[in-house]
Design a protein around this motif. Structure first.
Motif, PDB file in Angstrom:
ATOM      1  N   HIS A  31      12.673  29.815  10.355  1.00 59.83           N
ATOM      2  CA  HIS A  31      14.107  30.069  10.348  1.00 59.83           C
ATOM      3  C   HIS A  31      14.583  30.506  11.728  1.00 59.83           C
ATOM      4  CE1 HIS A  31      13.864  29.748   6.042  1.00 59.83           C
ATOM      5  NE2 HIS A  31      12.927  30.685   6.018  1.00 59.83           N
TER       6      HIS A  31
ATOM      7  N   SER B  28      10.688  42.245  12.699  1.00 58.05           N
ATOM      8  CA  SER B  28      10.608  41.393  11.518  1.00 58.05           C
ATOM      9  C   SER B  28      11.885  41.582  10.704  1.00 58.05           C
ATOM     10  CB  SER B  28       9.389  41.761  10.669  1.00 58.05           C
ATOM     11  OG  SER B  28       9.607  42.999  10.026  1.00 58.05           O
ATOM     12  N   GLN B  29      12.076  40.728   9.715  1.00 58.13           N
ATOM     13  CA  GLN B  29      13.271  40.814   8.880  1.00 58.13           C
ATOM     14  C   GLN B  29      13.292  42.079   8.014  1.00 58.13           C
ATOM     15  OE1 GLN B  29      10.832  38.618   8.564  1.00 58.13           O
ATOM     16  NE2 GLN B  29      10.393  38.173   6.429  1.00 58.13           N
TER      17      GLN B  29
ATOM     18  N   THR C 198       6.407  34.331   9.178  1.00 58.14           N
ATOM     19  CA  THR C 198       5.614  33.640   8.166  1.00 58.14           C
ATOM     20  C   THR C 198       4.138  33.867   8.414  1.00 58.14           C
ATOM     21  OG1 THR C 198       5.688  31.592   9.445  1.00 58.14           O
ATOM     22  CG2 THR C 198       7.326  31.856   7.719  1.00 58.14           C
TER      23      THR C 198
ATOM     24  N   SER D 103      12.114  35.828  11.183  1.00 59.04           N
ATOM     25  CA  SER D 103      11.514  35.695   9.862  1.00 59.04           C
ATOM     26  C   SER D 103      10.039  35.381  10.077  1.00 59.04           C
ATOM     27  CB  SER D 103      12.204  34.557   9.110  1.00 59.04           C
ATOM     28  OG  SER D 103      11.541  34.309   7.914  1.00 59.04           O
TER      29      SER D 103
ATOM     30  N   LYS E  29      17.849  35.965  14.530  1.00 57.99           N
ATOM     31  CA  LYS E  29      19.138  36.645  14.649  1.00 57.99           C
ATOM     32  C   LYS E  29      19.046  37.388  15.976  1.00 57.99           C
ATOM     33  CE  LYS E  29      20.515  36.574  10.007  1.00 57.99           C
ATOM     34  NZ  LYS E  29      20.124  35.243   9.759  1.00 57.99           N
TER      35      LYS E  29
ATOM     36  N   THR F  46       7.774  30.841  12.946  1.00 57.03           N
ATOM     37  CA  THR F  46       8.927  31.111  12.110  1.00 57.03           C
ATOM     38  C   THR F  46       9.639  29.816  11.738  1.00 57.03           C
ATOM     39  OG1 THR F  46      11.014  32.312  11.950  1.00 57.03           O
ATOM     40  CG2 THR F  46      10.335  31.628  14.139  1.00 57.03           C
TER      41      THR F  46
END
Length: 180
Positions: free
Chosen positions: A150, A105-106, A164, A162, A153, A148
């Protein structure tokens, strides 16, 4: 039957091995992988073409006439190009593979290993990632799907997404299932 492009979501696992036909009915090959850009878009299908050598070729998602349940229809074989991996491209199994890559996760939480991607046929936009913790965990708890909004990466050792909403493995999950 062939359906109109954009009618539904697809997963890589459903596309793998699917035959690709030219609109005149000639078999061109079968899907062996997908090409994913750094932006998180599925840009091309990677085909194992028929013939003695069995070269790999790509076809842009935007040039596909339709994705059916039993095959994919392409306007012309002239749209195929010989596959050459690029530094900004990833695949599930071939050059720079993403399959079984650690997904975080971010905020740095380990989410699992990437097992599949959900994407919109017509646009190639990845909207979900199917994650696994291994065979026994999949049997007892099930796989998880992360939606997600977004792009990911994608690094050398892991994918950062990201998060959600999360679905899978827990009886109290509130997110509805993604369409098949």
């Amino acid at each position: 039957m062939f359906g109109k492009a954009g009618d539904s979501l697809r997963t890589f696992s459903l596309l793998k091995g699917m035959p690709v036909y030219e609109k005149n009915g000639d078999l061109l090959g079968e899907v062996c992988d997908i090409v994913i850009q750094e932006s998180g878009q599925v840009s091309h299908l990677l085909l194992q073409c028929k013939g003695l050598i069995g070269n790999k070729h790509t076809v842009p998602i935007k040039n596909i006439i339709s994705f059916g349940h039993d095959g994919i229809l392409l306007e012309s074989k002239e749209l195929l190009t010989k596959y050459k991996g690029k530094p900004s491209e990833y695949t599930m199994h071939h050059d720079k593979p993403l399959m079984k890559k650690h997904t975080l996760s971010q905020i740095g939480d380990q989410l699992g290993l990437l097992d599949d991607v959900y994407f919109l046929e017509e646009l190639g936009t990845i909207i979900g990632y199917e994650l696994t913790d291994g065979f026994f965990s999949d049997i007892t708890q099930g796989k998880r799907v992360i939606r997600t909004p977004h792009p990911p990466k994608i690094g050398k050792d892991a994918i950062i997404v990201s998060v959600t909403k999360l679905r899978g493995g827990k009886p109290y999950d509130e997110m509805s299932k993604l369409p098949k």
